[in-house]
Enzyme design. Structure first.
Site, PDB file in Angstrom:
ATOM      1  N   ARG A   1      16.559  -1.136  -3.448  1.00  0.00           N
ATOM      2  CA  ARG A   1      15.197  -1.387  -3.917  1.00  0.00           C
ATOM      3  C   ARG A   1      15.162  -1.504  -5.434  1.00  0.00           C
ATOM      4  O   ARG A   1      15.854  -0.782  -6.133  1.00  0.00           O
ATOM      5  CB  ARG A   1      14.251  -0.256  -3.510  1.00  0.00           C
ATOM      6  CG  ARG A   1      14.739   0.557  -2.345  1.00  0.00           C
ATOM      7  CD  ARG A   1      14.212   0.003  -1.073  1.00  0.00           C
ATOM      8  NE  ARG A   1      12.801   0.279  -0.983  1.00  0.00           N
ATOM      9  CZ  ARG A   1      12.320   1.292  -0.283  1.00  0.00           C
ATOM     10  NH1 ARG A   1      13.125   2.108   0.323  1.00  0.00           N
ATOM     11  NH2 ARG A   1      11.027   1.466  -0.212  1.00  0.00           N
TER      12      ARG A   1
ATOM     13  N   LYS B   1       0.991   7.641   4.574  1.00  0.00           N
ATOM     14  CA  LYS B   1       0.431   6.308   4.356  1.00  0.00           C
ATOM     15  C   LYS B   1      -0.246   5.789   5.619  1.00  0.00           C
ATOM     16  O   LYS B   1      -0.490   4.592   5.755  1.00  0.00           O
ATOM     17  CB  LYS B   1       1.542   5.339   3.945  1.00  0.00           C
ATOM     18  CG  LYS B   1       2.213   5.713   2.637  1.00  0.00           C
ATOM     19  CD  LYS B   1       3.408   4.834   2.348  1.00  0.00           C
ATOM     20  CE  LYS B   1       4.163   5.377   1.143  1.00  0.00           C
ATOM     21  NZ  LYS B   1       5.439   4.688   0.945  1.00  0.00           N
TER      22      LYS B   1
ATOM     23  N   PRO C   1       0.809  -1.217   0.000  1.00  0.00           N
ATOM     24  CA  PRO C   1       0.000   0.000   0.000  1.00  0.00           C
ATOM     25  C   PRO C   1       0.841   1.265   0.000  1.00  0.00           C
ATOM     26  O   PRO C   1       1.706   1.432   0.838  1.00  0.00           O
ATOM     27  CB  PRO C   1      -0.790  -0.102   1.307  1.00  0.00           C
ATOM     28  CG  PRO C   1      -0.547  -1.462   1.842  1.00  0.00           C
ATOM     29  CD  PRO C   1       0.707  -1.952   1.243  1.00  0.00           C
ATOM     30  N   GLU C   2       0.600   2.121  -0.943  1.00  0.00           N
ATOM     31  CA  GLU C   2       1.175   3.455  -0.935  1.00  0.00           C
ATOM     32  C   GLU C   2       0.021   4.436  -0.760  1.00  0.00           C
ATOM     33  O   GLU C   2      -1.085   4.030  -0.453  1.00  0.00           O
ATOM     34  CB  GLU C   2       1.952   3.710  -2.229  1.00  0.00           C
ATOM     35  CG  GLU C   2       3.112   2.738  -2.360  1.00  0.00           C
ATOM     36  CD  GLU C   2       3.978   3.005  -3.583  1.00  0.00           C
ATOM     37  OE1 GLU C   2       4.030   4.144  -4.045  1.00  0.00           O
ATOM     38  OE2 GLU C   2       4.613   2.060  -4.066  1.00  0.00           O
TER      39      GLU C   2
END
Length: 281
Positions: free
Chosen positions: A271, A54, A2-3
């Site tokens: 990442r 968030k 989730p962003e």
DNA sequence: GAGAGTGTTGTAAC
DNA sequence: GGTTACAACACTCT
């Protein structure tokens, strides 16, 4: 994972479902997943649902708030009598099997409704805090990426001393909040900027471009109900739709939607980073 | 079947 | 002060 658009989508759906309901019970199945005194939350009425960065916030009576950070694998699933059959969607059959082995907290609401907090990797959390200490939770946060008050001048100032890659800088909450790996890759592709460029090397025009692009991809994300890449699902257990329109994220070897170049994958600060070698390098 | 990869964020170490 | 590495964790992919 989730962003901001995913959390925003949850916020909107949840608002229409739980405002006005009372928390009548709370089961903590995993100690790590809940911070705060459970006894204080029982009997509280939910009067609002908000989002900052968030983090989801259930506004309660008596100046309390229940904060929720889903981190990577968290889910909030709302179930009541009407929704036990997954809204008729076969893909949501598993909703009838809750709690699952990844359910960490169960919130029982008035009206025979239940909110399940699932989190496979146990990085996410629920936290009960007083209204006064909410500010403290966000003291290290910059403005949300979709905050209308955020302007490119602010961003330029923040990036001026940063030698780290622009991609990494945009993911730092203290600069702007809400941009995660998926949307930052897409925003840089949309603005044709090399993710490896040192943040301080961007011109003012480029900063404007990347800010505009970030807002566009975030907006698209919100409009399509978020992206379901691995674990994210809506409060009704259904999937979002942004993954079908990602620009570069996870599209290694495919063609760039902007210039037709090939999309490559590399690593920045550990990442996965996707970019087009045609228009971004 | 061991090992690497997955990604958010705080914290410790450089 | 800026930057990097890693831990927190469980499951999938190589």
């Amino acid at each position: 994972m989730p962003e901001l658009p995913e959390v925003e989508t949850i916020k909107r759906k949840l608002s229409s479902l739980i405002i006005g309901k009372k928390i009548i019970g709370l089961e903590v199945l995993k100690e790590k997943s809940f911070h705060g005194d459970v006894s204080h939350i029982i009997g509280q009425e939910i009067v609002g649902v908000q989002r900052r960065a968030k983090i989801l916030q259930l506004v309660l009576r008596d100046e309390l708030r229940l904060l929720a950070h889903l981190k990577m694998t968290g889910q909030l699933i709302y179930v009541d009598e009407k929704r036990k059959i997954g809204g008729g969607h076969p893909s949501a059959d598993w909703i009838n099997d809750l709690p699952s082995k990844h359910t960490r907290v169960i919130i029982h609401l008035s009206g025979d409704a239940t909110l399940f907090f699932n989190d496979m990797r146990i990085f996410g959390w629920l936290k009960l805090v007083s209204e006064n200490s909410v500010k403290n939770e966000f003291k290290n946060y910059g403005p949300d990426i979709n905050d209308p008050n955020l302007d490119s001048k602010y961003l330029q100032k923040k990036l001026a001393k940063k030698r780290i890659p622009i991609k990494q800088a945009l993911m730092m909450n203290e600069i702007v909040a809400g941009l995660g790996n998926i949307y930052v890759c897409d925003a840089l592709n949309l603005s044709c900027i090399d993710p490896f460029r040192p943040a301080q090397s961007l011109s003012f025009e480029e900063i404007e471009k990347v800010l505009d692009a970030s807002r566009i991809v975030i907006q698209r994300g919100i409009e399509s109900g978020g992206a379901t890449i691995n674990d994210y699902v809506h409060v009704d257990g259904l999937a979002g739709n942004y993954q079908n329109q990602v620009l570069v994220y996870g599209r290694t070897g495919e063609k760039c939607k902007n210039c037709g170049g090939e999309i490559k994958k590399s690593k920045i600060a550990g990442r996965g980073t996707y970019f087009c070698e045609g228009c971004q390098i």
